[in-house]
Enzyme design. Structure first.
Site: not given
Ligand SMILES: [Fe+2]
Length: 547
Positions: A11, A179
């Site tokens: 991303h 994460g």
């Protein structure tokens, strides 16, 4: 060496240019394409490369693609393993790996003239590490910790930099990932996975960590520098929130529990690393390092005297890190990044031409800082467009929306301009030499808004718009030598109001990337209830606009 860094795979696609060890340019693709986060973080879009940002980096330096010595791509498909082997539920991940292997071809078609053989694969977490260790002022002597959702087959790297050389001390293999844990609770709480994690952090301050026992059971360090994250059935703790449903104290309590456990585990990882190296400075990168509440706790309760966090700590920052790594291992002496304003900028003449073309009435006051301070003191909202745009998610006084911090309702007003949730705080910028009197606990100076600070009790009532529900604020300090125009505006505002603080939030409207170009600024000003646009030395007023 001339090295173009590229982040493309997961991303926040971005490009960066490092010439002879100096960071010349860095920008995210979203600022050019006007598509938030550049693309959706799905395997099907993994082939896309940040071609607009990459071409701009070359133009900015006056380079042709054939001048490049290398293109550094922040992922190494040779280190990847099949998702099912890694324990990931990601049935299309093989597409990502195929696209990554073919990235040299995709880059060559996006940048005609590029020799695909010039593309070097840099391990994802090594790129993150370099974006912290080598971009920081401490590259001679610092530890580094990287934590994100995932790289090729790991989610973490602990290492140390000695005279610009990285030694990796520990990595944590997937599926264990702090994460991904945070991403999965983000989704359960009704926000957008891998982009809205900061909303969970904001929501956490409204809750109590009453699920801490469950979190401590599932998420724990292993004593050897690594950790485990066992799957958690969130639904058994708190009912899933739909995206349009209002949040309850249960949701806030779950957010608080995950946040609290994340901080505990990070602290244990810090102590493990520090015990091995004994260094005094730590640098951080990876998406987890954007958690400014955790960062403050790590510095306050951890073993390091100094903590430097890459402002583009998410994957966008790996473009710069990959380029610095290839430059450094290629023999160049790398320099710290000069600041976060590494994106596009325009000359005064170019800005005037934009305003003239748009037929917008504008003036050039004797001092734009003074004009803006006056408008803010009169409780106006100002769009502040100055110099080069920021690399990373924070507005740091280049593409900012400013307001008076003394009026509590300005929080609601700005969240309305930006069309975002009312539980989200806005942040203060403050003159560096005045910060210590107002803000405590977090580190000062704090130029990149990556820590939270306690607001002194006497000041909470004076600047209520920037005080979060827990009495903290995410401060940006402004040094007069580094940012003279911004400091002059703050000084002028203090002279008028007695407050050396202004509300600062990113210049954008709901769902859009931050304003980057003069056109974006005019479009934003045209559609949002902003009273004054300060475009370089020029001023456009709402009243004048309507006339
Ligand atoms: Fe990453």
């Amino acid at each position: 060496m001339k090295v173009l860094g590229v982040n493309a795979l997961f991303h926040d696609p971005a490009a960066a240019l490092v010439v002879d060890g100096e960071t010349v340019a860095a920008a995210e693709e979203e600022r050019f394409s006007r598509r938030k986060h550049g693309k959706r973080p799905v395997p099907f879009s993994a082939w896309e490369v940040p071609e607009l940002a990459a071409r701009w980096c070359l133009d900015e330096a006056g380079l042709d693609v054939t001048d490049l010595d290398a293109v550094a791509y922040s992922y190494d498909p040779a280190l990847a393993r099949p998702a099912e082997e890694l324990g990931l539920d990601d049935p299309w991940d093989h597409l990502r790996q195929t696209y990554a292997r073919r990235a040299p071809g995709f880059l060559a078609s996006a940048l005609p003239g590029l020799d695909p053989a010039a593309v070097r694969f840099v391990p994802h977490h090594v790129a993150h590490a370099a974006s912290a260790g080598l971009a920081s002022p401490h590259s001679d002597d610092t530890d580094v910790l990287v934590l994100d959702g995932r790289g090729e087959s790991a989610s973490h790297l602990a290492g140390t930099y000695d005279r610009g050389r990285l030694e990796v001390l520990r990595t944590q293999e997937l599926p264990h990932s702090l994460g991904l844990l945070y991403e999965s609770v983000t989704e359960h709480l009704g926000f957008l996975r891998s982009s809205d994690e900061y909303k969970v952090m904001a929501l956490a301050s409204y809750g109590r960590p009453r699920f801490l026992d469950e979190l401590r059971h599932a998420v724990r360090t292993t004593g050897d520098g690594g950790f485990r994250t066992d799957p958690i059935d969130w639904q058994s703790l708190v009912k899933r929130r739909g995206a349009d449903e209002t949040w309850t104290s249960d949701h806030a309590d779950l957010a608080a529990s995950v946040q609290h456990r994340l901080e505990e585990v990070l602290l244990e990882l810090l102590f493990w690393l520090h015990e091995r190296t004994g260094r005094r400075a730590l640098t951080l990168a990876g998406g987890v390092a954007l958690n400014c509440v955790a960062n403050t706790r790590l510095l306050a309760d951890g073993p390091y005297d100094d903590l430097w966090v890459q402002p583009a700590a998410g994957d966008a920052g790996t473009a710069l890190g990959a380029a610095l790594h290839v430059a450094g291992t290629g023999g160049d002496e790398t320099s710290p990044m000069p600041g976060a304003d590494l994106g596009r900028g325009w000359s005064d003449d170019e800005l005037a031409a934009w305003l003239t073309t748009a037929r917008v009435p504008f003036t050039r006051p004797a001092d734009v800082a003074e004009e803006v301070a006056r408008c803010l003191a009169d409780d106006g909202v100002v769009a502040w467009f100055q110099g080069r745009s920021e690399y990373g998610p924070r507005a740091l006084g280049h593409r900012s929306l400013l307001a008076h911090p003394g009026h509590e309702r300005n929080l609601e007003r700005l969240n309305d301009v930006k069309g975002r949730e009312q539980f989200r705080p806005v942040a203060p910028m403050v003159l560096a030499d005045r910060a210590a009197a107002i803000f405590g606990r977090g580190p000062l100076p704090s130029p990149y808004m990556l820590f939270v600070h306690d607001v002194a009790t006497g000041w909470r009532e004076r600047i209520p718009a920037v005080v979060h529900v827990d009495g903290t604020a995410r401060v940006q300090t402004v040094d007069a030598a580094e940012k003279p125009l911004l400091a002059r505006m703050l000084t002028a505002f203090e002279r008028r109001t007695g407050l050396p603080v202004v509300v600062n939030t990113s210049l954008n409207t709901a769902g859009r990337p931050m304003v980057d170009s003069p056109r974006d600024a005019l479009e934003c000003f045209g559609s949002a209830p902003v009273d004054l646009l300060a475009l370089g030395p020029f001023v456009v007023r709402r009243a004048g606009w309507l006339a």
